[in-house]
Design a protein around this motif. Structure first.
Motif, PDB file in Angstrom:
ATOM      1  N   LEU A   1      26.761 -42.439  13.087  1.00  0.00           N
ATOM      2  CA  LEU A   1      27.360 -42.963  12.618  1.00  0.00           C
ATOM      3  C   LEU A   1      26.618 -44.399  12.022  1.00  0.00           C
TER       4      LEU A   1
ATOM      5  N   VAL B   1      25.679 -42.784   8.877  1.00  0.00           N
ATOM      6  CA  VAL B   1      27.295 -42.441   7.739  1.00  0.00           C
ATOM      7  C   VAL B   1      27.716 -44.520   7.047  1.00  0.00           C
TER       8      VAL B   1
ATOM      9  N   ARG C   1      27.448 -43.812   3.038  1.00  0.00           N
ATOM     10  CA  ARG C   1      29.003 -43.143   2.781  1.00  0.00           C
ATOM     11  C   ARG C   1      29.353 -43.836   1.318  1.00  0.00           C
TER      12      ARG C   1
ATOM     13  N   TRP D   1      31.546 -38.423   7.605  1.00  0.00           N
ATOM     14  CA  TRP D   1      31.996 -38.304   9.091  1.00  0.00           C
ATOM     15  C   TRP D   1      32.054 -37.650   9.937  1.00  0.00           C
TER      16      TRP D   1
ATOM     17  N   TRP E   1      42.519 -35.054  11.727  1.00  0.00           N
ATOM     18  CA  TRP E   1      41.288 -35.876  11.445  1.00  0.00           C
ATOM     19  C   TRP E   1      41.100 -36.658  11.658  1.00  0.00           C
TER      20      TRP E   1
ATOM     21  N   ALA F   1      40.026 -39.236  15.345  1.00  0.00           N
ATOM     22  CA  ALA F   1      39.480 -40.234  15.196  1.00  0.00           C
ATOM     23  C   ALA F   1      39.944 -41.149  15.949  1.00  0.00           C
TER      24      ALA F   1
ATOM     25  N   ALA G   1      33.495 -48.666  11.781  1.00  0.00           N
ATOM     26  CA  ALA G   1      33.327 -47.379  11.193  1.00  0.00           C
ATOM     27  C   ALA G   1      34.534 -46.881  11.361  1.00  0.00           C
TER      28      ALA G   1
ATOM     29  N   PHE H   1      36.528 -44.983   7.623  1.00  0.00           N
ATOM     30  CA  PHE H   1      36.932 -43.645   8.334  1.00  0.00           C
ATOM     31  C   PHE H   1      38.053 -43.752   6.802  1.00  0.00           C
TER      32      PHE H   1
ATOM     33  N   ASP I   1      37.806 -44.166   3.365  1.00  0.00           N
ATOM     34  CA  ASP I   1      37.026 -43.074   2.513  1.00  0.00           C
ATOM     35  C   ASP I   1      38.576 -41.859   2.751  1.00  0.00           C
ATOM     36  N   GLN I   2      38.978 -41.936   4.057  1.00  0.00           N
ATOM     37  CA  GLN I   2      39.698 -40.765   3.426  1.00  0.00           C
ATOM     38  C   GLN I   2      41.116 -40.335   2.268  1.00  0.00           C
TER      39      GLN I   2
END
Length: 410
Positions: free
Chosen positions: A12, A15, A19, A35, A182, A186, A202, A206, A209-210
Motif C-alpha cells: 500500500l 502504491v 501512483r 493496485w 474490482w 476493493a 487508499a 483507488f 485512479d480507476q
C-alpha cells in the motif's frame, strides 16, 4: 498472518508513493495496475518456497495434564483472542454496511422505459440495453452477475445527444475493464482492513485512479472529443462515491480528471512499457521470495533451547480433549540467526492429525520458542527444523508420583 499484513502495508505504501509518477510516465492505465501490488505482496508468505533441507528434532509430548496446569496459570487474554474477536466484529459490521447499501441500490433501481432504451440504442448502437436501469444516483455502474448501468430519470433532459454518447461510452468502458468487480473487491478488502489507516487512505485514491484509467481509455480512441468530454464533466452534478457503486462523477475527482484530459495522451509504446514494467516487478519480487532460502546453509542444524522452551510448552486444547482428538502435528520451523522463530508452518504430509485446534496450539507455542542457531564459519545463520508435537490423551508416567519403597511396604 503478521507477515502478510506487513507485506500488505509495504504494498500500500509503495502504491501511494508511486501512483502519480507512474501515471505521468506511463499513463493512467498502467498506473492503475499498481493496485494489484498490495494483494500480490500479501500472498508472498504463503507461496511455496524453494525446497531446503529440514532437520528433524526430538518430538515434543503434550498430554491433558499440560492443559490443566496452563488453565490455572495463564490468563485468558494471553492467546490474543480478544484482538481477533475485535477484528472479526469490526469486519462483520463493515461488510454488513456494504451489503445493506448494495441491497438498497438494487431495491431502488427500476427497469428503464422503452423510450429511453430505444433512444440509447439509437445513439449508441453497441450498448447492451439489457443492462440499463433507472436510479436516482445515476449515471453509474453497479456490480452484479451482469453488471448494470444506472441512469437518472432525467438522463435525456440533463445531457445533450453528444454528452449522452460520451457518458454511455464511459460506462461501457467500465464494464469492459471489469471495474465493477474490482471496485467490489476493493470495498471488501477495506472492510477486512478496517483497522488499517493506509486502507482508508487508499480507497478514495483507488477510485480516482480507476476513473482516470477509464477516461484515458475513452480519449485514446476519441481524442477529438476531449473538449466535449471536459464540458460534460463540468456540466454534471457530482455526487459522493457510495460503496459498490461507480458513479459517473464524484465531486473530489473533478479536478484530477480535468487535468488528465488537458494533458497530452501517453504514447502506446510508453503504455506498453509501463504494463511490462509492472509485471516484471511483481515477477521479480515473487522469484526473489521463492529463491530466498538458497542464501542460507542447507546443511545447517538448529537445536531447541529446551530450558527456555519448557516454559512455552504447547497446551492441550480443552475442545480437543472433549472431542478425543490426538496425534502428531509436524511443524516446519524457520529459525533466525538470533535463535528466534521466523516462521512456522504445518506439514500435512508427515502429520498424523489434521485437527485445527491441535495445529493452532502447536503453532502458537512454537512461535514463542527459542533455538540454539546453526553456525557457519563461526557465525549464526538462518536454519530449518522439523519439530513433531505429539498430543496424547494417555497420561505419561510422572516419576515424582511413583510410590516409594516405604509406601509399598505399608
Amino acid at each position: 498472518m503478521l507477515a502478510s499484513l506487513i507485506h500488505l502495508t509495504v504494498g500500500l505504501a509503495l502504491v501511494l508513493l508511486l501512483r502519480r509518477p507512474a501515471r505521468r510516465l506511463f499513463g493512467a492505465g498502467p498506473a492503475f495496475t499498481l493496485w494489484l501490488w498490495p494483494a500480490l505482496l500479501a500472498t508472498l508468505p504463503w507461496l511455496p518456497a524453494v525446497p531446503v533441507r529440514w532437520h528433524w528434532l526430538p518430538s515434543v509430548a503434550v498430554t491433558p495434564a499440560g492443559f490443566a496446569v496452563a488453565a490455572s496459570n495463564v490468563p485468558a487474554t494471553a492467546a490474543g483472542v480478544p484482538w481477533m474477536t475485535l477484528w472479526l466484529i469490526g469486519s462483520i459490521v463493515a461488510l454488513l454496511r456494504i451489503a445493506l447499501v448494495y441491497a438498497r441500490l438494487r431495491r431502488d433501481s427500476r427497469p428503464a422505459p422503452a423510450e429511453l432504451l430505444a433512444r440509447c440504442q439509437h445513439e449508441y448502437p453497441t450498448l447492451d440495453t439489457r443492462r440499463l436501469r433507472l436510479h436516482p444516483q445515476g449515471p453509474a455502474v453497479l456490480w452484479s452477475w451482469r453488471s448494470l448501468i444506472l441512469l437518472p430519470a432525467d438522463f435525456t433532459r440533463r445531457f445533450g445527444a453528444e454528452q449522452r454518447a460520451l457518458v454511455l461510452a464511459h460506462e461501457q468502458a467500465h464494464l469492459a475493464r471489469r471495474d465493477p468487480l474490482w471496485s467490489v473487491l476493493a470495498e471488501v478488502a477495506s472492510a477486512l482492513l478496517w483497522f488499517h489507516p493506509l486502507a482508508w487512505l487508499a480507497l478514495p485514491r483507488f477510485r480516482l485512479d480507476q476513473e482516470l484509467a477509464c477516461d484515458e481509455r475513452i480519449l485514446r480512441h476519441r481524442a477529438h472529443v476531449a473538449g466535449s468530454y471536459a464540458r460534460t464533466l463540468l456540466a454534471s452534478t457530482g455526487m459522493d462515491a457510495s460503496p459498490v457503486l461507480i458513479p459517473w462523477l464524484a465531486e473530489p475527482q473533478l479536478k484530477e480528471r480535468l487535468m488528465m484530459i488537458r494533458r497530452d495522451r501517453t504514447s502506446t509504446t510508453r503504455r506498453l512499457a509501463g504494463y511490462l514494467g509492472m509485471g516484471l516487478f511483481i515477477g521479480g519480487v515473487c522469484l526473489a521470495a521463492q529463491a530466498s532460502p538458497r542464501t542460507t546453509e542447507p546443511g545447517a542444524k538448529a537445536t531447541q533451547d529446551l530450558q527456555a522452551n519448557a516454559r512455552m510448552a504447547p497446551r492441550y486444547p480443552k475442545a480437543s480433549i472433549d472431542n478425543k482428538e490426538q496425534g502428531t502435528v509436524v511443524l516446519t520451523v524457520r529459525v533466525n540467526p538470533s535463535g528466534t522463530v521466523k516462521a512456522v508452518d504445518y506439514d500435512a504430509t508427515t502429520s498424523t492429525t489434521s485437527s485445527a485446534n491441535l495445529i493452532a496450539a502447536a503453532s502458537s507455542a512454537a512461535m514463542q520458542w527459542h533455538f540454539n542457531p546453526a553456525m557457519k564459519n563461526g557465525q549464526p545463520i538462518e536454519s530449518y527444523a522439523r519439530v513433531p508435537v505429539t498430543f496424547s490423551l494417555n497420561e505419561l508416567p510422572d516419576p515424582q508420583k511413583q510410590p516409594s519403597e516405604d509406601t509399598k511396604k505399608h
